[in-house]
Design a protein around this motif. Structure first.
Motif, PDB file in Angstrom:
ATOM      1  N   GLY A 186       0.782  -1.228   0.000  1.00 37.96           N
ATOM      2  CA  GLY A 186       0.000   0.000   0.000  1.00 37.96           C
ATOM      3  C   GLY A 186       0.812   1.275   0.000  1.00 37.96           C
ATOM      4  N   HIS A 187       2.140   1.174   0.024  1.00 40.28           N
ATOM      5  CA  HIS A 187       2.999   2.361   0.050  1.00 40.28           C
ATOM      6  C   HIS A 187       3.722   2.489  -1.281  1.00 40.28           C
ATOM      7  N   GLU A 188       3.846   3.707  -1.744  1.00 43.27           N
ATOM      8  CA  GLU A 188       4.561   3.966  -2.986  1.00 43.27           C
ATOM      9  C   GLU A 188       6.061   3.961  -2.729  1.00 43.27           C
ATOM     10  N   GLN A 189       6.803   3.227  -3.546  1.00 40.45           N
ATOM     11  CA  GLN A 189       8.235   3.075  -3.376  1.00 40.45           C
ATOM     12  C   GLN A 189       8.929   3.455  -4.678  1.00 40.45           C
ATOM     13  N   THR A 190       9.979   4.273  -4.576  1.00 41.86           N
ATOM     14  CA  THR A 190      10.738   4.701  -5.745  1.00 41.86           C
ATOM     15  C   THR A 190      12.029   3.913  -5.834  1.00 41.86           C
ATOM     16  N   LEU A 191      12.255   3.255  -6.971  1.00 44.05           N
ATOM     17  CA  LEU A 191      13.467   2.474  -7.207  1.00 44.05           C
ATOM     18  C   LEU A 191      14.262   3.122  -8.327  1.00 44.05           C
ATOM     19  N   ARG A 192      15.581   3.033  -8.207  1.00 43.10           N
ATOM     20  CA  ARG A 192      16.485   3.566  -9.226  1.00 43.10           C
ATOM     21  C   ARG A 192      17.320   2.425  -9.785  1.00 43.10           C
ATOM     22  N   ALA A 193      17.251   2.219 -11.086  1.00 48.03           N
ATOM     23  CA  ALA A 193      17.894   1.062 -11.710  1.00 48.03           C
ATOM     24  C   ALA A 193      18.934   1.516 -12.720  1.00 48.03           C
ATOM     25  N   GLY A 194      19.893   0.628 -12.963  1.00 44.81           N
ATOM     26  CA  GLY A 194      20.918   0.837 -13.977  1.00 44.81           C
ATOM     27  C   GLY A 194      21.359  -0.499 -14.530  1.00 44.81           C
ATOM     28  N   CYS A 195      22.053  -0.469 -15.657  1.00 42.04           N
ATOM     29  CA  CYS A 195      22.460  -1.718 -16.301  1.00 42.04           C
ATOM     30  C   CYS A 195      23.757  -1.480 -17.069  1.00 42.04           C
ATOM     31  N   GLU A 338     -11.869  -1.527  16.411  1.00 41.42           N
ATOM     32  CA  GLU A 338     -10.931  -1.421  17.525  1.00 41.42           C
ATOM     33  C   GLU A 338     -10.555   0.040  17.749  1.00 41.42           C
ATOM     34  N   ASN A 339     -10.046   0.313  18.929  1.00 41.55           N
ATOM     35  CA  ASN A 339      -9.617   1.661  19.260  1.00 41.55           C
ATOM     36  C   ASN A 339      -8.319   1.963  18.521  1.00 41.55           C
ATOM     37  N   LEU A 340      -8.371   2.915  17.617  1.00 41.06           N
ATOM     38  CA  LEU A 340      -7.187   3.260  16.840  1.00 41.06           C
ATOM     39  C   LEU A 340      -6.319   4.237  17.617  1.00 41.06           C
ATOM     40  N   LEU A 375     -11.634   5.194   8.027  1.00 38.20           N
ATOM     41  CA  LEU A 375     -10.366   5.272   8.751  1.00 38.20           C
ATOM     42  C   LEU A 375      -9.978   3.864   9.159  1.00 38.20           C
ATOM     43  N   GLN A 376      -8.731   3.472   8.853  1.00 38.86           N
ATOM     44  CA  GLN A 376      -8.252   2.164   9.248  1.00 38.86           C
ATOM     45  C   GLN A 376      -6.745   2.204   9.481  1.00 38.86           C
ATOM     46  N   GLN A 377      -6.263   1.226  10.228  1.00 38.34           N
ATOM     47  CA  GLN A 377      -4.841   1.141  10.531  1.00 38.34           C
ATOM     48  C   GLN A 377      -4.167   0.154   9.592  1.00 38.34           C
ATOM     49  N   GLU A 378      -2.979   0.539   9.116  1.00 38.53           N
ATOM     50  CA  GLU A 378      -2.164  -0.329   8.266  1.00 38.53           C
ATOM     51  C   GLU A 378      -0.747  -0.322   8.795  1.00 38.53           C
ATOM     52  N   GLY A 379      -0.462  -1.263   9.699  1.00 36.27           N
ATOM     53  CA  GLY A 379       0.865  -1.308  10.308  1.00 36.27           C
ATOM     54  C   GLY A 379       1.102  -0.103  11.189  1.00 36.27           C
ATOM     55  N   GLU A 380       2.121   0.666  10.880  1.00 31.30           N
ATOM     56  CA  GLU A 380       2.456   1.878  11.638  1.00 31.30           C
ATOM     57  C   GLU A 380       1.850   3.124  11.015  1.00 31.30           C
ATOM     58  N   TRP A 381       0.797   2.936  10.218  1.00 28.14           N
ATOM     59  CA  TRP A 381       0.172   4.062   9.525  1.00 28.14           C
ATOM     60  C   TRP A 381      -1.335   4.031   9.725  1.00 28.14           C
ATOM     61  N   LEU A 382      -1.958   5.208   9.607  1.00 27.74           N
ATOM     62  CA  LEU A 382      -3.416   5.334   9.578  1.00 27.74           C
ATOM     63  C   LEU A 382      -3.816   5.876   8.208  1.00 27.74           C
ATOM     64  N   ARG A 383      -4.810   5.233   7.608  1.00 26.29           N
ATOM     65  CA  ARG A 383      -5.262   5.653   6.284  1.00 26.29           C
ATOM     66  C   ARG A 383      -6.668   6.247   6.381  1.00 26.29           C
ATOM     67  N   VAL A 444      -5.400   9.413   2.320  1.00 26.36           N
ATOM     68  CA  VAL A 444      -4.366  10.103   3.089  1.00 26.36           C
ATOM     69  C   VAL A 444      -3.736   9.094   4.039  1.00 26.36           C
ATOM     70  N   LEU A 445      -2.429   8.962   3.964  1.00 22.16           N
ATOM     71  CA  LEU A 445      -1.691   8.017   4.802  1.00 22.16           C
ATOM     72  C   LEU A 445      -0.800   8.811   5.754  1.00 22.16           C
ATOM     73  N   LEU A 446      -1.008   8.612   7.066  1.00 23.20           N
ATOM     74  CA  LEU A 446      -0.277   9.373   8.088  1.00 23.20           C
ATOM     75  C   LEU A 446       0.416   8.413   9.046  1.00 23.20           C
ATOM     76  N   PRO A 447       1.644   8.734   9.465  1.00 21.32           N
ATOM     77  CA  PRO A 447       2.350   7.855  10.406  1.00 21.32           C
ATOM     78  C   PRO A 447       1.772   7.981  11.822  1.00 21.32           C
TER      79      PRO A 447
END
Length: 452
Positions: A186-195, A338-340, A375-383, A444-447
């Motif tokens: 669920g998180h956007e990740q940026t990767l940098r590649a080369g060859c 559950e209590n968030l 509103l829901q919890q995803e690991g260490e984040w609230l969405r 919206v994803l907040l830590p």
């Protein structure tokens, strides 16, 4: 985990010892051949002696004595055996040492690759994976054994790797720093590649080497730096606008009010009243634009206190429900049972984000629909998810939706979503949207834990 190409290892001392062993073995064979020949000659002489007369026995015995030279040859044979054994022992020892050194080099290479923070994988000329380190398996989301598998097994999100690998094989030139984004949990990740090309000691092309690293944090820092530079310039501009425009606007508003009071009780035409109303409305709109611009360009950090997002969402639902009922919009609140946990945030700014997203959703459904706030919890984040059932955002507008002063409405300032994006970024979170013919959903994803 690594496919090793078979190579011949040769060293000078190994050749020397091998030559000595071969020479000793040749000498041993020649000695055995001579010894066998002497043995056969002795047997012939012994048969001759039995048939000779007594007068010739002395000469025959002298010849037999000379043939007993075989004992010396036996000594030579033993020496040859010893030299050959020593040479073979040295050769075996050198071979074992060479094998041990090769194993140590392989282990060291594996340890180096396993300790790297970037993924490294190699392919042959047919773009078949020949090696990959653990970090590469993690970044590419691979499981199990992928050696001898085509590069296409990395998945559609990593198609860029196949593209740059084909480019390198076709043009024989390296490719550097190609960024692409993937979604991980669920998180956007940026990767940098080369060859680059993979060559052996003879500079023969064996395939390609691909390297991938996670630059999400760096990309965010670069993005924030550019945004802060933009905010710094806008801050100076906002200060000047506040002084040069807002003060005259305040005076103009005051004089319009005085003029309106002066005309009270007098008969005035509808055109005059309409013009006064337009002036008053435009003054209010310009004031709102200036205040929005000031807020967007502000460099101040938000305050941090414990904020219960569930409570803010319930309060927002109560606030917008009268307007929603007028538009025949049903408001749905979906909170986790559950209590968030609370987050460290600025409650006023978070209230502003929720209100702007909800008002945008209502404006997208003028003829009724469903407004959902979750509103829901995803690991260490609230969405936080705010979605509507409107017609969606046209494709040509989606990339500009968070730009300042961009709006598709005649009565909008275009600062609402831009402010939302800025506030969320200031709280170390992310905001994105999914839109289509069935409606639009802002996420919206907040830590949960405050970052140092």
């Amino acid at each position: 985990m690594f496919h090793v190409y078979k190579t011949r290892v040769s060293r000078g001392f190994q050749l020397a010892i091998g030559g000595l062993a071969l020479l000793s073995l040749t000498g041993l064979i020649v000695t055995l051949w001579i010894l066998a020949d002497f043995q056969r000659e002795q047997e012939i002489v012994a048969r001759i002696i039995r048939d000779l007369p007594d007068s010739d026995l002395a000469v025959a015995r002298e010849l037999a004595g000379e043939l007993r030279f075989q004992s010396q040859l036996s000594i030579l044979l033993v020496l040859n055996l010893c030299v050959t054994a020593v040479a073979l022992a040295l050769l075996v020892r050198a071979y074992l040492n060479s094998e041990r050194s090769l194993r140590e080099v392989k282990v060291l290479a594996s340890d180096v690759l396993a300790s790297m923070d970037q993924g490294v994988l190699t392919t042959d000329r047919e773009e078949v994976i020949t090696s990959i380190n653990p970090r590469g398996m993690e970044l590419l989301g691979l499981h199990g054994n992928v050696i001898d598998q085509p590069l296409s097994v990395v998945g559609i999100e990593h198609t860029l790797l196949s593209v740059i690998c084909s480019h390198v094989n076709a043009h024989h030139s390296p490719v550097r720093d190609c960024d692409y984004t993937i979604t991980t949990q669920g998180h956007e990740q940026t990767l940098r590649a080369g060859c680059s090309l993979l060559r052996n000691e003879q500079q023969e092309e064996l395939g390609t080497v691909l390297h991938v690293r996670d630059v999400t944090e760096r990309a965010l820092m670069e993005q924030r730096l550019r945004r802060m530079e933009r905010y710094a310039g806008l801050g100076s501009l906002a200060t000047g606008l506040q002084h040069e425009i807002k003060n005259p606007l305040s005076a103009l508003s005051l004089h319009v009010q005085l003029l309106d009071e002066a005309l009270m009780g007098q008969t005035t035409s509808e055109d005059v009243n309409e013009m006064l109303g337009v002036i008053h409305t435009e003054i209010i709109r310009l004031t709102a634009v200036l205040e929005g611009f000031r807020d967007y360009a502000s460099m101040s950090e938000p305050g941090r206190t414990d904020v219960d997002l569930g409570t803010l969402i319930k309060k927002l639902a109560r606030f917008i429900r009268p307007q929603a009922e007028q538009q025949h919009v049903k408001v749905e609140v979906n909170l986790a049972e559950e209590n968030l946990p609370a987050i460290k945030a600025d409650s006023v700014h978070m209230d502003q984000v929720l209100l702007n997203l909800a008002l945008n959703a209502l404006q997208a459904m003028p003829e009724g629909g469903i407004l959902s706030i979750g509103l829901q919890q995803e690991g260490e984040w609230l969405r936080i998810k705010v979605s509507d059932s409107g017609k969606g955002i046209p494709a040509e507008y989606r990339d500009r939706i968070f730009d300042p002063y961009f709006t598709t409405r005649n009565d909008g300032t275009g600062m609402g979503l831009a402010l939302c994006e800025k506030i969320v970024r200031q709280h170390d979170g992310t905001i994105d949207l999914k839109t289509g013919a069935g409606g639009t959903a802002f996420s919206v994803l907040l830590p949960i834990n405050e970052k140092p």
